[in-house]
Scaffold this motif. Structure first.
Motif, mmCIF file in Angstrom:
data_model
loop_
_atom_site.group_PDB
_atom_site.id
_atom_site.type_symbol
_atom_site.label_atom_id
_atom_site.label_comp_id
_atom_site.label_asym_id
_atom_site.label_seq_id
_atom_site.Cartn_x
_atom_site.Cartn_y
_atom_site.Cartn_z
ATOM 1 N N ALA A 48 0.828 -1.210 0.000
ATOM 2 C CA ALA A 48 0.000 0.000 0.000
ATOM 3 C C ALA A 48 0.859 1.255 0.000
ATOM 4 C CB ALA A 48 -0.931 -0.006 1.209
ATOM 5 N N CYS A 49 1.900 1.268 0.817
ATOM 6 C CA CYS A 49 2.781 2.431 0.908
ATOM 7 C C CYS A 49 3.471 2.687 -0.437
ATOM 8 C CB CYS A 49 3.808 2.212 2.011
ATOM 9 S SG CYS A 49 4.963 3.591 2.244
ATOM 10 N N SER A 50 4.092 1.672 -0.982
ATOM 11 C CA SER A 50 4.818 1.847 -2.244
ATOM 12 C C SER A 50 3.860 2.093 -3.403
ATOM 13 C CB SER A 50 5.683 0.617 -2.530
ATOM 14 O OG SER A 50 6.652 0.433 -1.516
ATOM 15 N N GLY A 51 2.720 1.408 -3.381
ATOM 16 C CA GLY A 51 1.753 1.612 -4.443
ATOM 17 C C GLY A 51 1.242 3.044 -4.495
ATOM 18 N N ARG A 52 1.012 3.621 -3.328
ATOM 19 C CA ARG A 52 0.481 4.978 -3.274
ATOM 20 C C ARG A 52 1.547 6.034 -3.545
ATOM 21 N NH1 ARG A 52 -4.258 6.807 -0.819
ATOM 22 N NH2 ARG A 52 -4.342 8.975 -0.103
ATOM 23 N N TYR A 53 2.715 5.907 -2.893
ATOM 24 C CA TYR A 53 3.700 6.990 -2.912
ATOM 25 C C TYR A 53 4.791 6.833 -3.974
ATOM 26 C CZ TYR A 53 1.296 8.022 1.429
ATOM 27 O OH TYR A 53 0.322 8.302 2.360
ATOM 28 N N ILE A 54 4.882 5.645 -4.601
ATOM 29 C CA ILE A 54 5.847 5.459 -5.700
ATOM 30 C C ILE A 54 5.104 5.303 -7.019
ATOM 31 C CG2 ILE A 54 7.684 4.038 -6.664
ATOM 32 C CD1 ILE A 54 8.517 3.281 -3.860
ATOM 33 N N THR A 55 4.224 4.312 -7.095
ATOM 34 C CA THR A 55 3.524 4.049 -8.354
ATOM 35 C C THR A 55 2.397 5.054 -8.600
ATOM 36 O OG1 THR A 55 4.050 1.699 -8.113
ATOM 37 C CG2 THR A 55 2.358 2.256 -9.707
ATOM 38 N N GLY A 56 1.820 5.575 -7.516
ATOM 39 C CA GLY A 56 0.743 6.550 -7.671
ATOM 40 C C GLY A 56 -0.620 5.921 -7.846
ATOM 41 N N LEU A 57 -0.831 4.723 -7.288
ATOM 42 C CA LEU A 57 -2.110 4.037 -7.394
ATOM 43 C C LEU A 57 -3.125 4.638 -6.433
ATOM 44 C CD1 LEU A 57 -0.872 0.313 -7.457
ATOM 45 C CD2 LEU A 57 -1.260 1.844 -9.404
ATOM 46 N N ASP A 58 -4.405 4.560 -6.797
ATOM 47 C CA ASP A 58 -5.432 5.003 -5.863
ATOM 48 C C ASP A 58 -5.797 3.853 -4.928
ATOM 49 O OD1 ASP A 58 -7.210 3.291 -7.252
ATOM 50 O OD2 ASP A 58 -7.958 4.920 -8.494
ATOM 51 N N ASP A 59 -6.621 4.143 -3.922
ATOM 52 C CA ASP A 59 -6.938 3.151 -2.891
ATOM 53 C C ASP A 59 -7.551 1.883 -3.482
ATOM 54 O OD1 ASP A 59 -6.197 5.282 -1.373
ATOM 55 O OD2 ASP A 59 -8.047 5.446 -0.219
ATOM 56 N N SER A 60 -8.471 2.062 -4.437
ATOM 57 C CA SER A 60 -9.154 0.894 -4.983
ATOM 58 C C SER A 60 -8.204 -0.017 -5.745
ATOM 59 C CB SER A 60 -10.307 1.333 -5.892
ATOM 60 O OG SER A 60 -9.828 2.102 -6.980
ATOM 61 N N GLN A 61 -7.220 0.563 -6.465
ATOM 62 C CA GLN A 61 -6.267 -0.262 -7.201
ATOM 63 C C GLN A 61 -5.321 -0.987 -6.250
ATOM 64 O OE1 GLN A 61 -6.112 -0.675 -10.886
ATOM 65 N NE2 GLN A 61 -5.255 -2.452 -9.828
ATOM 66 N N VAL A 62 -4.897 -0.297 -5.182
ATOM 67 C CA VAL A 62 -4.046 -0.952 -4.178
ATOM 68 C C VAL A 62 -4.764 -2.161 -3.597
ATOM 69 C CG1 VAL A 62 -3.063 -0.718 -1.860
ATOM 70 C CG2 VAL A 62 -2.677 1.068 -3.566
ATOM 71 N N MET A 63 -6.030 -1.996 -3.213
ATOM 72 C CA MET A 63 -6.767 -3.096 -2.602
ATOM 73 C C MET A 63 -7.036 -4.212 -3.606
ATOM 74 S SD MET A 63 -6.701 -2.189 0.436
ATOM 75 C CE MET A 63 -7.506 -3.670 1.043
ATOM 76 N N ALA A 64 -7.261 -3.848 -4.867
ATOM 77 C CA ALA A 64 -7.452 -4.871 -5.902
ATOM 78 C C ALA A 64 -6.166 -5.672 -6.098
ATOM 79 C CB ALA A 64 -7.885 -4.222 -7.212
ATOM 80 N N ASP A 65 -5.023 -4.982 -6.076
ATOM 81 C CA ASP A 65 -3.735 -5.681 -6.227
ATOM 82 C C ASP A 65 -3.506 -6.634 -5.063
ATOM 83 O OD1 ASP A 65 -3.347 -4.297 -8.557
ATOM 84 O OD2 ASP A 65 -1.702 -3.046 -7.820
ATOM 85 N N LEU A 66 -3.834 -6.202 -3.853
ATOM 86 C CA LEU A 66 -3.677 -7.078 -2.683
ATOM 87 C C LEU A 66 -4.645 -8.255 -2.757
ATOM 88 C CD1 LEU A 66 -3.229 -4.432 0.156
ATOM 89 C CD2 LEU A 66 -1.520 -6.089 -0.602
ATOM 90 N N ALA A 67 -5.887 -7.981 -3.144
ATOM 91 C CA ALA A 67 -6.901 -9.038 -3.207
ATOM 92 C C ALA A 67 -6.550 -10.111 -4.225
ATOM 93 C CB ALA A 67 -8.263 -8.435 -3.529
ATOM 94 N N SER A 68 -5.683 -9.778 -5.194
ATOM 95 C CA SER A 68 -5.280 -10.787 -6.175
ATOM 96 C C SER A 68 -4.468 -11.903 -5.525
ATOM 97 C CB SER A 68 -4.476 -10.143 -7.306
ATOM 98 O OG SER A 68 -3.175 -9.770 -6.875
ATOM 99 N N TYR A 69 -3.904 -11.641 -4.345
ATOM 100 C CA TYR A 69 -3.166 -12.671 -3.621
ATOM 101 C C TYR A 69 -4.104 -13.550 -2.803
ATOM 102 C CZ TYR A 69 1.291 -10.566 -4.858
ATOM 103 O OH TYR A 69 2.372 -10.099 -5.566
ATOM 104 N N SER A 70 -5.168 -12.961 -2.263
ATOM 105 C CA SER A 70 -6.114 -13.726 -1.459
ATOM 106 C C SER A 70 -7.371 -12.906 -1.218
ATOM 107 C CB SER A 70 -5.498 -14.109 -0.106
ATOM 108 O OG SER A 70 -6.494 -14.579 0.782
#
Length: 454
Positions: A48-70
């Protein structure tokens, strides 16, 4: 009795969450509640930290990326403090974890004393307007080819592969570069295990500078009094160290402790016992790469600032990798196994260094001999198709990617990140994305090759 009912349902929900987390992992007991929660929140806070502050993802994309693991990540709560640039994660109120972003060095989990990281100073690199590879300008795009590559990206995403960037270099020029909607040319993407290859390149650079040697052993003080003192640098590079490291991504395993809830990532493998004769058995191990990172760190003087100065002055600046970040663990050592973010054009520059025999933009980073060795089969008895932290197509009894040229070799990372280097085609292909299911690399990249005229 209301509190007992609340506790009961909380424990039931946690148990379900753990089952979901462990579902893809055979042979793992669902009783590892604490370890599972630690993995969930450690991974959650870090991504979440790197996704938001490096890649520039929004909250929904961060959570979707995490949910892809489980699916259990729907139960992980993630919050941000944008002023402090921190991400927080907890699983039903348990195992709270946070990660902090620092300019120039990215996000690191808040474990133990991280004051050293606060003191690191990094001068940001300004993207050059010169043509790639000297700068970031893509002035050699072939319009017809670009249309075809965009069609391939659209096809990938219709099929659910989430290809976010697809870039092709031919004869030293970027001839096409397509991105998924919502991602830009300069978006940095997490390479996961592609960092292993770059870590090897840093080792190769220190060998070129005569600060290290391939046959060097007695690498760490902790190994001086047992048989591990016989492990040489080449065995580490080829993943044939003989160390017993558990690469299974299960709660409580070596790999998950190393990445998601340990102060020093390299300490896990440093403590691993020897179970094979060095050089005889290939065993893929992220712990091995983090030992290489530790060796680089110690060779450079054991200073976080000196390590970051080396990274920027010897690599990022001469390559003008302005959209790249290599993250350290809480102790300050780069997490070579996993945590480098870079744009597709920046990843391609590392591939081009290898394709060019170790040089680019008028600078030599590696000797030609080292580059040749890096793409050569190892001497293990079980799988020779692995070089110096690069996956090889040839070198064994069958090709790894049947539809690609035999001389192809690659940086490869989780979620099917790939930098494919093909000397016989004078070509580098970069594919970045977030594929929950295995990406058909051989079939897809063969299509790309077929589109490119010689």
């Amino acid at each position: 009795m209301t509190w007992l009912k609340t506790l009961f349902f909380t424990l039931i929900a946690l148990f379900i969450a753990v089952l979901l987390l462990l579902k893809p992992i055979a042979g793992v007991s669902p009783m590892s509640l604490g370890a599972a929660a630690d993995v969930a929140t450690g991974l959650g806070a870090k991504i979440a930290c790197s996704g938001r502050y490096i890649t520039g993802l929004d909250d929904s994309q961060v959570m979707a990326d995490l949910a892809s693991y489980s699916p259990a990540y729907s139960l992980v709560e993630v919050d941000y403090d944008d002023k402090q640039k921190k991400a927080y994660a907890n699983l039903l109120g348990l195992s709270p974890m946070s990660a902090t972003f620092r300019d120039g060095i990215g996000c690191t989990l808040d474990i133990g004393d991280t004051k050293t990281l606060d003191a690191v100073k990094v001068v940001a690199i300004k993207a050059s307007e010169k043509s790639w590879p000297e700068g970031s300008a893509l002035n050699d795009i072939d319009a017809d080819l670009q249309t075809r590559i965009e069609e391939l990206v659209a096809e990938d995403n219709t099929q659910g592969y989430q290809t976010r960037s697809l870039l092709v270099v031919k004869h030293g020029k970027v001839v096409s570069y397509a991105t998924q909607e919502g991602f830009e040319q300069h978006t940095p993407h997490l390479g996961w295990s592609m960092g292993k290859s770059f870590t090897a390149m840093m080792v190769g650079n220190l060998i070129y500078q005569q600060q290290l040697a391939l046959n060097e052993n007695q690498l760490f003080e902790a190994w001086q009094h047992d048989e591990r003192r016989n492990i040489d640098l080449e065995s580490l590079l080829q993943m044939s160290s003989g160390l017993d490291f558990d690469e299974t991504y299960a709660p409580g395993s070596d790999s998950t402790r190393m990445l998601f809830y340990t102060y020093s990532a390299s300490d896990i493998a440093m403590q691993s016992p020897l179970i094979y004769t060095p050089g005889e058995h290939f065993s893929y191990s992220s712990g091995t790469t983090n030992l290489l990172s530790r060796l680089v760190f110690e060779t450079l003087g054991g200073s976080v600032q000196q390590q970051m100065d080396y990274l920027y002055e010897q690599w990022f600046e001469p390559l003008n990798m302005a959209q790249s970040t290599f993250e350290p663990d809480p102790s300050g050592v780069l997490v070579g196994s996993s945590y480098i973010y870079a744009s597709a054009p920046d990843w391609a520059k590392l591939g081009q260094v290898m394709l060019n025999g170790g040089e680019l933009n008028g600078s030599r980073f590696l000797s030609e001999a080292w580059v040749a060795q890096a793409q050569s089969a190892n001497s293990s008895k079980n799988d020779p198709r692995y070089g110096y932290q690069f996956w090889l197509n040839g070198g064994g009894s069958e090709l790894r990617w049947h539809e690609l040229p035999e001389d192809a070799y690659a940086m490869s990372g989780n979620r099917s990140q790939i930098v494919m280097i093909i000397p016989s085609q004078d070509m580098v292909i970069v594919r970045l994305g977030w594929s929950a299911e295995p990406y058909p690399t051989s079939e897809k990249l063969a299509k790309v090759i077929d589109l490119i005229p010689n």
